[in-house]
Design a protein around this motif. Structure first.
Motif, PDB file in Angstrom:
ATOM      1  N   THR A 140       0.829  -1.205   0.000  1.00 25.87           N
ATOM      2  CA  THR A 140       0.000   0.000   0.000  1.00 25.87           C
ATOM      3  C   THR A 140       0.863   1.255   0.000  1.00 25.87           C
ATOM      4  O   THR A 140       0.581   2.226  -0.704  1.00 25.87           O
ATOM      5  CB  THR A 140      -0.946  -0.003   1.207  1.00 25.87           C
ATOM      6  N   GLN A 141       1.942   1.240   0.763  1.00 31.60           N
ATOM      7  CA  GLN A 141       2.861   2.376   0.745  1.00 31.60           C
ATOM      8  C   GLN A 141       3.491   2.533  -0.632  1.00 31.60           C
ATOM      9  O   GLN A 141       3.675   3.653  -1.126  1.00 31.60           O
ATOM     10  CB  GLN A 141       3.947   2.204   1.804  1.00 31.60           C
ATOM     11  N   ALA A 142       3.789   1.401  -1.292  1.00 28.08           N
ATOM     12  CA  ALA A 142       4.314   1.464  -2.656  1.00 28.08           C
ATOM     13  C   ALA A 142       3.284   2.077  -3.596  1.00 28.08           C
ATOM     14  O   ALA A 142       3.638   2.797  -4.538  1.00 28.08           O
ATOM     15  CB  ALA A 142       4.708   0.067  -3.140  1.00 28.08           C
ATOM     16  N   GLY A 143       1.998   1.800  -3.337  1.00 28.88           N
ATOM     17  CA  GLY A 143       0.941   2.422  -4.125  1.00 28.88           C
ATOM     18  C   GLY A 143       0.907   3.928  -3.937  1.00 28.88           C
ATOM     19  O   GLY A 143       0.709   4.686  -4.899  1.00 28.88           O
ATOM     20  N   PHE A 163     -11.965  -1.742   4.216  1.00 27.95           N
ATOM     21  CA  PHE A 163     -13.129  -2.568   4.512  1.00 27.95           C
ATOM     22  C   PHE A 163     -12.692  -3.841   5.225  1.00 27.95           C
ATOM     23  O   PHE A 163     -11.818  -4.567   4.744  1.00 27.95           O
ATOM     24  CB  PHE A 163     -13.868  -2.926   3.217  1.00 27.95           C
ATOM     25  N   CYS A 164     -13.277  -4.104   6.372  1.00 29.88           N
ATOM     26  CA  CYS A 164     -13.005  -5.307   7.162  1.00 29.88           C
ATOM     27  C   CYS A 164     -11.503  -5.402   7.457  1.00 29.88           C
ATOM     28  O   CYS A 164     -10.938  -4.503   8.058  1.00 29.88           O
ATOM     29  CB  CYS A 164     -13.553  -6.536   6.458  1.00 29.88           C
ATOM     30  N   GLY A 165     -10.829  -6.468   7.015  1.00 29.65           N
ATOM     31  CA  GLY A 165      -9.393  -6.567   7.248  1.00 29.65           C
ATOM     32  C   GLY A 165      -8.625  -5.431   6.614  1.00 29.65           C
ATOM     33  O   GLY A 165      -7.548  -5.060   7.078  1.00 29.65           O
ATOM     34  N   GLY A 166      -9.173  -4.865   5.535  1.00 30.06           N
ATOM     35  CA  GLY A 166      -8.548  -3.699   4.917  1.00 30.06           C
ATOM     36  C   GLY A 166      -8.639  -2.471   5.798  1.00 30.06           C
ATOM     37  O   GLY A 166      -7.779  -1.586   5.743  1.00 30.06           O
ATOM     38  N   GLY A 167      -9.681  -2.399   6.629  1.00 27.66           N
ATOM     39  CA  GLY A 167      -9.779  -1.302   7.591  1.00 27.66           C
ATOM     40  C   GLY A 167      -8.743  -1.434   8.686  1.00 27.66           C
ATOM     41  O   GLY A 167      -8.150  -0.447   9.135  1.00 27.66           O
ATOM     42  N   TYR A 168      -8.530  -2.664   9.125  1.00 25.26           N
ATOM     43  CA  TYR A 168      -7.467  -2.939  10.099  1.00 25.26           C
ATOM     44  C   TYR A 168      -6.116  -2.505   9.533  1.00 25.26           C
ATOM     45  O   TYR A 168      -5.332  -1.817  10.196  1.00 25.26           O
ATOM     46  CB  TYR A 168      -7.470  -4.423  10.426  1.00 25.26           C
ATOM     47  N   LEU A 169      -5.848  -2.909   8.295  1.00 20.78           N
ATOM     48  CA  LEU A 169      -4.598  -2.530   7.650  1.00 20.78           C
ATOM     49  C   LEU A 169      -4.468  -1.016   7.540  1.00 20.78           C
ATOM     50  O   LEU A 169      -3.406  -0.447   7.795  1.00 20.78           O
ATOM     51  CB  LEU A 169      -4.507  -3.178   6.275  1.00 20.78           C
ATOM     52  N   ALA A 170      -5.571  -0.351   7.179  1.00 19.17           N
ATOM     53  CA  ALA A 170      -5.538   1.101   7.006  1.00 19.17           C
ATOM     54  C   ALA A 170      -5.161   1.804   8.300  1.00 19.17           C
ATOM     55  O   ALA A 170      -4.354   2.742   8.307  1.00 19.17           O
ATOM     56  CB  ALA A 170      -6.896   1.587   6.504  1.00 19.17           C
ATOM     57  N   LEU A 171      -5.727   1.349   9.404  1.00 18.74           N
ATOM     58  CA  LEU A 171      -5.439   1.983  10.690  1.00 18.74           C
ATOM     59  C   LEU A 171      -4.012   1.705  11.144  1.00 18.74           C
ATOM     60  O   LEU A 171      -3.349   2.581  11.711  1.00 18.74           O
ATOM     61  CB  LEU A 171      -6.449   1.528  11.734  1.00 18.74           C
ATOM     62  N   ARG A 172      -3.532   0.516  10.893  1.00 20.66           N
ATOM     63  CA  ARG A 172      -2.141   0.223  11.238  1.00 20.66           C
ATOM     64  C   ARG A 172      -1.181   1.033  10.379  1.00 20.66           C
ATOM     65  O   ARG A 172      -0.187   1.568  10.875  1.00 20.66           O
ATOM     66  CB  ARG A 172      -1.854  -1.265  11.087  1.00 20.66           C
ATOM     67  N   LEU A 173      -1.475   1.132   9.085  1.00 22.22           N
ATOM     68  CA  LEU A 173      -0.605   1.896   8.197  1.00 22.22           C
ATOM     69  C   LEU A 173      -0.585   3.364   8.590  1.00 22.22           C
ATOM     70  O   LEU A 173       0.457   4.023   8.518  1.00 22.22           O
ATOM     71  CB  LEU A 173      -1.059   1.739   6.749  1.00 22.22           C
ATOM     72  N   ALA A 174      -1.730   3.867   9.037  1.00 25.04           N
ATOM     73  CA  ALA A 174      -1.793   5.270   9.455  1.00 25.04           C
ATOM     74  C   ALA A 174      -0.893   5.544  10.646  1.00 25.04           C
ATOM     75  O   ALA A 174      -0.480   6.686  10.866  1.00 25.04           O
ATOM     76  CB  ALA A 174      -3.230   5.645   9.788  1.00 25.04           C
ATOM     77  N   GLY A 175      -0.574   4.497  11.401  1.00 22.85           N
ATOM     78  CA  GLY A 175       0.303   4.671  12.552  1.00 22.85           C
ATOM     79  C   GLY A 175       1.771   4.734  12.197  1.00 22.85           C
ATOM     80  O   GLY A 175       2.592   5.124  13.036  1.00 22.85           O
ATOM     81  N   SER A 177       2.845   5.469   8.501  1.00 18.10           N
ATOM     82  CA  SER A 177       3.093   6.195   7.258  1.00 18.10           C
ATOM     83  C   SER A 177       2.901   7.691   7.459  1.00 18.10           C
ATOM     84  O   SER A 177       1.863   8.131   7.975  1.00 18.10           O
ATOM     85  CB  SER A 177       2.141   5.710   6.156  1.00 18.10           C
ATOM     86  N   LYS A 178       3.860   8.467   7.021  1.00 22.67           N
ATOM     87  CA  LYS A 178       3.752   9.924   7.125  1.00 22.67           C
ATOM     88  C   LYS A 178       2.838  10.495   6.042  1.00 22.67           C
ATOM     89  O   LYS A 178       2.482  11.679   6.090  1.00 22.67           O
ATOM     90  CB  LYS A 178       5.143  10.553   7.019  1.00 22.67           C
ATOM     91  N   ASP A 179       2.465   9.663   5.073  1.00 23.42           N
ATOM     92  CA  ASP A 179       1.640  10.140   3.961  1.00 23.42           C
ATOM     93  C   ASP A 179       0.142  10.098   4.262  1.00 23.42           C
ATOM     94  O   ASP A 179      -0.628  10.843   3.674  1.00 23.42           O
ATOM     95  CB  ASP A 179       1.915   9.304   2.707  1.00 23.42           C
ATOM     96  N   ILE A 180      -0.282   9.195   5.150  1.00 20.13           N
ATOM     97  CA  ILE A 180      -1.708   9.026   5.447  1.00 20.13           C
ATOM     98  C   ILE A 180      -2.153  10.090   6.439  1.00 20.13           C
ATOM     99  O   ILE A 180      -1.616  10.197   7.541  1.00 20.13           O
ATOM    100  CB  ILE A 180      -1.988   7.635   6.018  1.00 20.13           C
ATOM    101  N   LYS A 181      -3.169  10.866   6.038  1.00 17.16           N
ATOM    102  CA  LYS A 181      -3.658  11.956   6.879  1.00 17.16           C
ATOM    103  C   LYS A 181      -5.106  11.765   7.330  1.00 17.16           C
ATOM    104  O   LYS A 181      -5.602  12.547   8.129  1.00 17.16           O
ATOM    105  CB  LYS A 181      -3.522  13.285   6.136  1.00 17.16           C
ATOM    106  N   ALA A 182      -5.778  10.729   6.824  1.00 16.73           N
ATOM    107  CA  ALA A 182      -7.152  10.458   7.223  1.00 16.73           C
ATOM    108  C   ALA A 182      -7.491   9.015   6.891  1.00 16.73           C
ATOM    109  O   ALA A 182      -7.051   8.493   5.860  1.00 16.73           O
ATOM    110  CB  ALA A 182      -8.118  11.410   6.521  1.00 16.73           C
ATOM    111  N   VAL A 183      -8.272   8.360   7.755  1.00 13.28           N
ATOM    112  CA  VAL A 183      -8.654   6.966   7.558  1.00 13.28           C
ATOM    113  C   VAL A 183     -10.161   6.813   7.745  1.00 13.28           C
ATOM    114  O   VAL A 183     -10.731   7.337   8.697  1.00 13.28           O
ATOM    115  CB  VAL A 183      -7.935   6.041   8.558  1.00 13.28           C
TER     116      VAL A 183
END
Length: 289
Positions: A140-143, A163-175, A177-183
C-alpha cells in the motif's frame, strides 16, 4: 486478511479480523434505515478508471485506479479491501473517490498469486500472519509512492478507505506512514486474538495499537454484524478516548457485516450505505480538502 460472509465456508468465520474505532468525546450514534438505491460510480462518464500495475521492489503489484476525467491535480485516496481480489464494489469505491475529486487507487493484496487473485493459492494460515499483513502495508505504501509520480496527483496528504481486514490494515498503516492523513474504516473488528497462528507471530490488536493512531479516523458498524462483538468496539473507543484521538464512529441499526457492498444483496443495506457514504464524503472533505 479478511474472508467474510458466505464467500467462504462457515468454519473460516473465526478468522475474520480488521480494524474498528469509536467516536471520541461523544456517544455512539445509532439510526434505523429503510431501503434506498444509488447509481454506480463506475458508470459515471466523468470518471476514468482502469487496472494499473506498479512496483514494490522486484514485485509487480496490481491495482485499480479511478480519477476525475477533467484536467487537474487531485489528492489521493487508497482503497484497502478485505476479501481476495479487487471486486466490483471495491472498484466502485475507487470510482466514488473520483466522483469526489480524488484519485482512488485500490491495492490488490493478493497480487503475488500466479492465477486469479480472487482465489487463494496458499493455505489460509499464510494469509493471517502478521508477516503477510506487513507485506500488504508495504504494498500500500508502494501504491502511495506510485501515485506521487503521476501528473494528476497532488503528492501530499493522502487518505485511505478500508473494509473489514482492509480497515485494520488502514489503521495500522496510518500509525507508521507519514503520507496518510485520514482513515475511513468499515466494519472491521479491533481484536485479532482469534487470528494468532503462533505465540511469536500475532497480528496486534488495535486496542493496544490505539496510541499509534495520530491522524483523524472514522468508522462504520452495523448493529447486526455477526463478525464484530460490540464490546470490542467499546473497548477500542475507550482506548482512543484515553489517547485523546480524533476519532468518530457511526452505528447502523439492523445493518450487518459488509452492508456497504451492493454486489451482495443479502448483506447490502442501501440506506445505511448511503448515509455512511455521506459521512465519509464530509469527513474526507474536511481532512483532505
Amino acid at each position: 486478511m479478511c474472508f467474510d460472509c458466505d464467500e467462504f465456508n462457515e468454519s473460516k468465520r473465526d478468522f475474520l479480523k480488521g480494524a474498528a474505532t469509536a467516536i471520541v468525546g461523544a456517544a455512539l450514534k445509532t439510526q434505523t434505515f429503510g431501503q434506498q438505491t444509488a447509481p454506480k460510480a463506475l458508470d459515471n462518464p466523468n470518471v476514468v478508471h482502469q487496472p494499473v500495475t506498479f512496483k514494490n521492489g522486484a514485485d509487480t503489484i496490481k491495482g485499480y485506479l479511478a480519477r476525475p476525467k477533467k484536467e487537474g491535480r487531485f489528492r489521493a485516496v487508497l482503497i484497502s479491501h478485505g476479501n481476495p481480489g479487487i471486486s466490483e464494489d471495491i472498484r466502485n469505491t475507487a470510482a466514488q473517490m473520483a466522483e469526489l475529486d480524488y484519485v482512488g487507487l485500490a491495492i490488490d493484496w493478493n497480487s503475488r498469486e500466479t492465477g486469479d487473485s480472487s482465489r487463494l493459492e496458499k493455505p489460509l494460515e499464510f494469509y493471517i500472519t502478521d508477516a503477510f499483513n506487513k507485506q500488504n502495508m508495504r504494498d500500500t505504501q508502494a501504491g502511495i509512492d506510485y501515485l506521487k509520480t503521476q501528473s494528476f496527483v497532488i503528492p501530499k496528504k493522502a487518505g485511505i478507505v478500508g473494509f473489514c481486514g482492509g480497515g485494520y490494515l488502514a489503521l495500522r498503516l496510518a500509525g507508521i506512514s507519514k503520507d496518510i492523513k485520514a482513515v475511513v474504516a468499515f466494519y472491521a473488528p479491533p481484536v485479532n486474538d482469534a487470528l494468532r497462528t503462533s505465540a511469536t507471530d500475532p497480528r496486534p490488536n488495535l486496542i493496544a495499537f490505539a496510541d499509534k493512531i495520530k491522524v483523524p479516523i472514522q468508522c462504520h458498524f452495523g448493529t447486526q454484524d455477526r463478525v464484530i462483538p460490540f464490546a470490542d468496539v467499546t473497548k477500542f473507543e475507550q482506548a482512543l478516548r484515553a489517547q485523546k484521538a480524533k476519532a468518530e464512529v457511526y452505528t447502523y441499526e439492523g445493518a450487518g457485516h459488509a452492508f456497504y457492498d451492493y454486489t451482495r444483496p443479502h448483506l447490502h443495506n442501501p440506506a445505511a450505505a448511503k448515509l455512511a457514504y455521506e459521512r465519509m464524503k464530509a469527513f474526507l472533505k474536511k481532512q483532505l480538502g
